[in-house]
Write a protein that holds these residues in place. Structure first.
Motif, PDB file in Angstrom:
ATOM      1  N   SER A 102       0.829  -1.210   0.000  1.00 13.17           N
ATOM      2  CA  SER A 102       0.000   0.000   0.000  1.00 13.17           C
ATOM      3  C   SER A 102       0.858   1.252   0.000  1.00 13.17           C
ATOM      4  N   TYR A 105       3.153   1.480  -3.386  1.00 12.21           N
ATOM      5  CA  TYR A 105       2.494   1.937  -4.605  1.00 12.21           C
ATOM      6  C   TYR A 105       1.961   3.362  -4.474  1.00 12.21           C
ATOM      7  N   ASN A 106       2.188   3.995  -3.355  1.00  8.36           N
ATOM      8  CA  ASN A 106       1.948   5.429  -3.179  1.00  8.36           C
ATOM      9  C   ASN A 106       3.278   6.126  -2.964  1.00  8.36           C
TER      10      ASN A 106
END
Length: 196
Positions: A102, A105-106
């Motif tokens: 999470s 990917y940010n």
């Protein structure tokens, strides 16, 4: 509020990790974290300066866990066997660790974060040391990791919802085999690209 006396930075990181794993990244807020720890929000600022720092610490810690996992799994392997295992274990870890994937990917928010960058570089270094492969016939470890991360992104985004686990694994391994041992056709395409 007696928990505050027992609170430390590691407990804050652990609880943040738990919240992301169970509820998702969007649910990790300082008020939600404080509530889960049984303290006031202001108490958290004794351990982290803000949510960005907390996410950096959480991601760096999960990447350390991935590196330790890879180190343990790769003992006794070399060459293409080590390469496939490195790729498989990285993919599996990212698919099952909601926290690191999470945050990862940010990453645009954390790409310049030294903690995260250092941990990513340590994983790449580990791969380059353990995965001693014929560089003439194989893409770089960076290229392989890019393929793994891209595949994980597609898996996590459910872009191929109709694909069962076996098909997903088979397609993933096909991708790896083409990267590790390009076919004659792939080599010709590469040469054509260089001439143009």
């Amino acid at each position: 509020m007696t928990q505050k006396r027992n609170l430390d930075r590691q407990k804050v990181i652990n609880k943040a990790t738990e919240i992301i794993n169970e509820k998702g990244l969007s649910e990790l807020t300082m008020p939600n974290l404080a509530k889960a720890l049984g303290v006031r929000s202001q108490s958290l600022y004794h351990y982290v300066s803000n949510l960005d720092e907390l996410l950096s610490l959480v991601c760096a810690e999960r990447l350390k866990v991935l590196r330790a996992h890879l180190t343990e799994k790769l003992i006794g392997y070399s060459g293409n066997d080590a390469l496939y295992l490195f790729a498989d274990e990285t993919r599996e870890f990212l698919l099952n660790d909601r926290t690191v994937s999470s945050i990862f990917y940010n990453l645009e928010a954390y790409i310049n974060n030294q903690l995260i960058t250092d941990e990513i570089n340590k994983i790449i270094d580990l791969g380059e040391k353990i995965v001693n492969i014929d560089k003439k016939n194989t893409v770089s470890l960076h290229g392989l990791l890019a393929a793994v991360l891209g595949y994980v992104f597609l898996d996590r985004a459910d872009l191929f919802k109709n694909e069962d686990k076996k098909s997903a694994d088979d397609n993933y391994h096909e991708l790896l085999s083409r990267l590790v041992s390009p076919t004659t056709k792939s080599k010709k395409v590469k040469k054509l690209g260089k001439d143009n």
